[in-house]
Design an enzyme around this catalytic site. Structure first.
Site, short mmCIF file in Angstrom:
data_model
loop_
_atom_site.label_atom_id
_atom_site.label_comp_id
_atom_site.label_asym_id
_atom_site.label_seq_id
_atom_site.Cartn_x
_atom_site.Cartn_y
_atom_site.Cartn_z
CB CYS A 6 -1.92 6.56 1.85
SG CYS A 6 -2.99 5.40 2.63
CD GLU A 8 -2.91 -0.77 0.39
OE1 GLU A 8 -2.95 0.26 -0.31
OE2 GLU A 8 -3.64 -1.74 0.22
C1 UN1 Z 1 -4.23 5.80 5.32
O1 UN1 Z 1 -4.47 6.90 4.89
O2 UN1 Z 1 -3.07 5.37 5.36
O3 UN1 Z 1 -9.89 6.02 5.09
C2 UN1 Z 1 -5.29 4.93 5.86
C3 UN1 Z 1 -9.30 6.54 6.03
C4 UN1 Z 1 -8.83 5.63 7.14
C5 UN1 Z 1 -7.62 4.85 6.73
C6 UN1 Z 1 -6.57 5.66 6.03
N1 UN1 Z 1 -9.88 4.75 7.53
O4 UN1 Z 1 -9.08 7.71 6.08
#
Ligand code: UN1
Length: 500
Positions: free
Chosen positions: A285, A251
């Protein structure tokens, strides 16, 4: 809260043995030492892999439901300590306390989801051409897993990876981000309290090159689950490609975008953009660094967005009113500065750049203000292609659907997208024509739930989602065909005659 002496957890035993230590410090106040943790290297990594390998046969021999019961026990324990854990997360990585609480809840949800799912089919029963045959798709654990996790969801992301791995019968070694070692230690302590057998979950603290790399390259590791940068992900993919049995799920980053059409609910779109860009200080992310806005509402949108961005409350993440905490580290500040300069060089028209906060209580933390600009789309501009991982926002105008899609897809990344519109045809076209793994309609690009697959395409991921999608990464799907007849009968009209 005092500082602690952290440890590794290998084969069911806590130990501080390592060649040195590293410090965990609070990014809101770098004078605050959270703890010292073992700076592990290949010796600790090798021991952890050996412990995970040794624990694997007995663990996989337990029933799926029995294995999942440890997750239920874990979730029950964590629920009692949510507030204390959330405060640790805020102190370690600077996330606002409400987001830190959500991180814990998301982790609990993973444990609950996989506990519940343990009683649902993990394979399939299929028909055969031959009436006397039954065909099954059956899942087997892959074996020994290495999980390398980031600091920005220090509780939720490890659990996205650990829970399905364990339920499906794998054993795991966790190498958490060096920014959030205490959260990881607490997480593992709960599994220990839940009675998880020795070696089933191991913890190795330390830096990527020293502690994670031996866990990636170890010949006895079957699966590498990684969440982090595209650069490191590419190195992991290369190692795994060279080893016939090693498999990885990476990821990686994003250059996520919101596509906002003239007919959007205006206030909803502005609020969604503020959340997408600035929650967790832009360090998800799935954070949006590109706002692609149709020309009819462009000027109005820009002024409303900038106004809100200017007034965000930045400060102590433990304060309930704070919207944006600090960046995580001094190198994150340097990167943020670098991309500000680059944006100007590449033609940005800067609308908001109030700089770093250095006065009074801000002086000991990595606090920055949002950086917002408009820019004409240019597919070669690095600032529109590379992930900044901070509160850095480019706003670009578009004429029509076709142009919106082409601006959006110009990125090498393809993680999260949001489309704001009231036209179902527009929304459907965006879904079909844009590259992404996690899509939203009339919502921010953040806020995924654990029962959905989570992951990106292109430079953002291996196309193998985690969260609920992770089951495919940690199991082999085998086909299994059983004959109930006394004779052999073959499919495709194949003869089963054997000469006498
Ligand atoms: C990430 O941004 O690394 O969707 C994970 C979201 C969270 C997970 C993000 N539930 O913002």
């Amino acid at each position: 809260m005092g500082s602690i002496t952290g440890m590794n957890f290998i084969g069911g035993k806590w130990s501080g043995d390592a060649d040195g230590v590293f410090e965990g410090r609070n990014p809101s106040n770098t004078g605050e030492l959270i703890g010292v943790f073992p700076r592990s290297r290949s010796q600790q990594a090798n021991l952890a892999v050996a412990a995970a390998r040794e624990a694997f046969p007995a663990w996989r021999a337990q029933s799926r439901i029995r294995r999942a019961e440890y997750l239920d026990a874990f979730a029950q324990l964590v629920k009692n300590d949510k507030e204390e854990l959330a405060r640790i997360i805020s102190r370690e990585c600077g996330k606002c306390i409400s987001e830190a609480r959500a991180d814990i809840v998301e982790g609990i949800h993973s444990a609950q989801y996989w506990f519940g799912r343990s009683r649902t089919p993990s394979g399939e029963v299929l028909a055969s051409e031959i009436p006397e045959k039954d065909c099954y798709v059956y899942r087997k654990p892959k074996g020994v897993v290495t999980a390398i996790t980031p600091w920005n969801f220090p509780f939720a992301i490890p659990l996205w990876l650990i829970c399905p791995s364990l339920v499906e019968g794998n054993t795991v070694t966790l190498k958490p981000a060096e920014e959030t070692p205490l959260t990881a230690q607490r997480l593992v302590e709960y599994f220990e309290k839940a009675g998880l057998p020795a070696g089933v979950l191991n913890l190795v603290q330390g830096y990527g090159e020293e502690a994670a790399w031996p866990l990636v390259t170890h010949p006895n590791v079957d699966v590498v689950l990684f969440t982090g940068s595209a650069q490191v992900g590419a190195m992991i993919k290369e190692v795994c490609a060279k080893d016939y049995r090693k498999f990885c799920v990476c990821e990686m980053g994003g250059k996520n975008a919101m596509l906002i059409f003239d007919d959007a609910d205006f206030d909803l779109a502005v609020n969604a953009a503020v959340m997408s860009a600035f929650r967790t200080t832009g360090q998800r992310c799935v954070s949006a660094e590109r706002l692609i806005v149709q020309q009819g509402i462009f000027d109005r949108f820009v002024s409303s967005f900038v106004e809100k961005a200017r007034n965000l409350k930045i400060g102590d993440p433990l304060d309930e009113d704070t919207f944006m905490g600090p960046l995580v580290s001094s190198s994150a500040c340097d990167k943020f500065e670098h991309y500000k300069k680059l944006a100007v060089e590449e033609g940005a028209h800067v609308l908001l750049d109030d700089g770093r906060l250095t006065e009074g209580s801000y002086s000991r933390g990595y606090f920055v203000r949002p950086f917002v600009y408009t820019i004409k789309h240019n597919p070669t501009a690095k600032v529109l292609r590379e992930e900044v991982f901070g509160p850095h926002v480019a706003i670009m105008p578009f004429r029509d659907l076709e142009e919106a899609v082409s601006i959006y897809n110009a990125s090498e990344y393809a993680f999260a997208l949001s489309v704001c519109s009231r036209d179902y045809r527009t929304i459907r076209a965006i879904r079909n024509l844009c590259d992404f793994g996690v899509g939203y309609v009339n919502l921010p690009t953040i806020g995924a739930e654990v029962h959905l697959p989570f992951g990106g395409l292109k430079k953002s991921g291996t196309g193998m989602p985690s969260a609920s999608g992770l089951i495919d990464a940690v199991t082999h799907r085998i086909s299994w065909t059983v004959n109930h007849d006394t004779q052999i009968k073959l499919a495709q009209g194949l003869s089963a005659e054997v000469p006498k």
